[in-house]
Design a protein around this motif. Structure first.
Motif, PDB file in Angstrom:
ATOM      1  N   ALA A   3       0.350 -37.655   1.988  1.00 26.90           N
ATOM      2  CA  ALA A   3       1.663 -37.280   2.788  1.00 26.90           C
ATOM      3  C   ALA A   3       1.132 -37.778   4.277  1.00 26.90           C
ATOM      4  CB  ALA A   3       2.237 -36.103   2.719  1.00 26.90           C
ATOM      5  N   ILE A   4       0.169 -37.451   4.739  1.00 29.16           N
ATOM      6  CA  ILE A   4      -0.265 -37.751   6.103  1.00 29.16           C
ATOM      7  C   ILE A   4      -0.311 -39.199   6.286  1.00 29.16           C
ATOM      8  CG2 ILE A   4      -2.126 -37.536   8.143  1.00 29.16           C
ATOM      9  CD1 ILE A   4      -2.120 -34.544   7.337  1.00 29.16           C
ATOM     10  N   THR A   5      -0.893 -39.849   5.436  1.00 27.56           N
ATOM     11  CA  THR A   5      -1.093 -41.540   5.522  1.00 27.56           C
ATOM     12  C   THR A   5       0.222 -42.155   5.574  1.00 27.56           C
ATOM     13  OG1 THR A   5      -3.274 -41.286   4.478  1.00 27.56           O
ATOM     14  CG2 THR A   5      -2.182 -43.479   4.525  1.00 27.56           C
ATOM     15  N   ARG A   6       1.097 -41.681   4.793  1.00 33.11           N
ATOM     16  CA  ARG A   6       2.639 -41.910   4.703  1.00 33.11           C
ATOM     17  C   ARG A   6       3.168 -41.851   5.848  1.00 33.11           C
ATOM     18  NH1 ARG A   6       2.317 -40.189  -0.479  1.00 33.11           N
ATOM     19  NH2 ARG A   6       3.487 -38.407  -0.017  1.00 33.11           N
ATOM     20  N   PHE A   7       3.080 -40.683   6.693  1.00 29.02           N
ATOM     21  CA  PHE A   7       3.579 -40.001   7.939  1.00 29.02           C
ATOM     22  C   PHE A   7       2.983 -41.075   9.099  1.00 29.02           C
ATOM     23  CE2 PHE A   7       3.426 -37.438  11.422  1.00 29.02           C
ATOM     24  CZ  PHE A   7       4.744 -37.196  11.626  1.00 29.02           C
ATOM     25  N   ILE A   8       1.817 -41.491   9.100  1.00 25.85           N
ATOM     26  CA  ILE A   8       1.350 -42.220  10.072  1.00 25.85           C
ATOM     27  C   ILE A   8       1.826 -43.588   9.892  1.00 25.85           C
ATOM     28  CG2 ILE A   8      -0.883 -43.359  10.943  1.00 25.85           C
ATOM     29  CD1 ILE A   8      -0.531 -40.409  11.600  1.00 25.85           C
ATOM     30  N   ALA A   9       2.044 -44.111   8.826  1.00 22.60           N
ATOM     31  CA  ALA A   9       2.685 -45.507   8.578  1.00 22.60           C
ATOM     32  C   ALA A   9       4.043 -45.418   9.148  1.00 22.60           C
ATOM     33  CB  ALA A   9       2.759 -45.868   7.200  1.00 22.60           C
ATOM     34  N   VAL A  10       4.767 -44.422   9.027  1.00 22.15           N
ATOM     35  CA  VAL A  10       6.069 -44.370   9.617  1.00 22.15           C
ATOM     36  C   VAL A  10       6.230 -44.231  10.981  1.00 22.15           C
ATOM     37  CG1 VAL A  10       8.312 -43.057   9.626  1.00 22.15           C
ATOM     38  CG2 VAL A  10       7.200 -43.216   7.507  1.00 22.15           C
ATOM     39  N   THR A  11       5.200 -43.298  11.673  1.00 17.42           N
ATOM     40  CA  THR A  11       5.056 -43.288  13.173  1.00 17.42           C
ATOM     41  C   THR A  11       4.585 -44.671  13.491  1.00 17.42           C
ATOM     42  OG1 THR A  11       2.924 -41.981  12.738  1.00 17.42           O
ATOM     43  CG2 THR A  11       4.924 -40.816  12.944  1.00 17.42           C
ATOM     44  N   HIS A  65      16.660 -51.483  12.910  1.00 14.28           N
ATOM     45  CA  HIS A  65      15.201 -51.579  12.449  1.00 14.28           C
ATOM     46  C   HIS A  65      15.202 -51.219  11.123  1.00 14.28           C
ATOM     47  CE1 HIS A  65      14.178 -54.140  15.871  1.00 14.28           C
ATOM     48  NE2 HIS A  65      14.706 -52.935  16.579  1.00 14.28           N
ATOM     49  N   ASP A  66      16.299 -50.746  10.453  1.00 20.29           N
ATOM     50  CA  ASP A  66      16.088 -49.662   9.127  1.00 20.29           C
ATOM     51  C   ASP A  66      15.196 -50.587   8.162  1.00 20.29           C
ATOM     52  OD1 ASP A  66      17.893 -47.879   9.747  1.00 20.29           O
ATOM     53  OD2 ASP A  66      19.537 -48.621   8.921  1.00 20.29           O
ATOM     54  N   ALA A  67      15.209 -52.059   8.053  1.00 21.83           N
ATOM     55  CA  ALA A  67      14.309 -52.522   7.172  1.00 21.83           C
ATOM     56  C   ALA A  67      12.729 -52.371   7.563  1.00 21.83           C
ATOM     57  CB  ALA A  67      14.560 -54.168   7.324  1.00 21.83           C
ATOM     58  N   TYR A  68      12.669 -51.898   8.746  1.00 22.34           N
ATOM     59  CA  TYR A  68      11.214 -51.715   8.852  1.00 22.34           C
ATOM     60  C   TYR A  68      10.606 -50.229   8.436  1.00 22.34           C
ATOM     61  CZ  TYR A  68      11.443 -55.740  11.790  1.00 22.34           C
ATOM     62  OH  TYR A  68      11.497 -57.039  12.133  1.00 22.34           O
ATOM     63  N   TRP A  69      11.272 -49.452   7.984  1.00 21.34           N
ATOM     64  CA  TRP A  69      10.866 -48.177   7.381  1.00 21.34           C
ATOM     65  C   TRP A  69      10.003 -48.283   6.362  1.00 21.34           C
ATOM     66  CZ3 TRP A  69      12.019 -43.011   8.693  1.00 21.34           C
ATOM     67  CH2 TRP A  69      11.428 -42.081   8.141  1.00 21.34           C
TER      68      TRP A  69
END
Length: 88
Positions: A3-11, A65-69
């Motif tokens: 989850a943290i790795t995914r969170f870092i990808a989003v941030t 920028h929705d495509a960048y999520w």
């Protein structure tokens, strides 16, 4: 992927499209300018803080920028806008 790795990808994606510094985004998410950097360095986070921060990112994501999520991260639905004159 954690989850943290995914969170870092989003941030990371948010910082790239917004131009915000890590410390600025960290402050907006957590009220702590060092927390995001600590997470990137391997620190942990409470689930409630994680969920609130991910919700903030979804609510504040620039629509153009929705495509960048990041596609491998489930995006929370945006928080509905309050209705004027109706108590929450």
């Amino acid at each position: 992927m954690s989850a943290i790795t995914r969170f870092i990808a989003v941030t990371t994606a948010f910082r790239e499209i917004s131009g915000l510094e890590t410390t600025t985004l960290s402050w907006r998410l957590f009220g702590d300018s060092k927390k995001l950097g600590a997470l990137e360095a391997g620190a942990d986070i409470q689930v409630t803080r994680y969920e609130r921060a991910l919700q903030w990112l979804s609510d504040n994501w620039p629509p153009e920028h929705d495509a960048y999520w990041p596609s491998d991260v489930i995006r929370p639905a945006k928080t509905p806008a309050p209705v004027p004159g109706v108590a929450a």
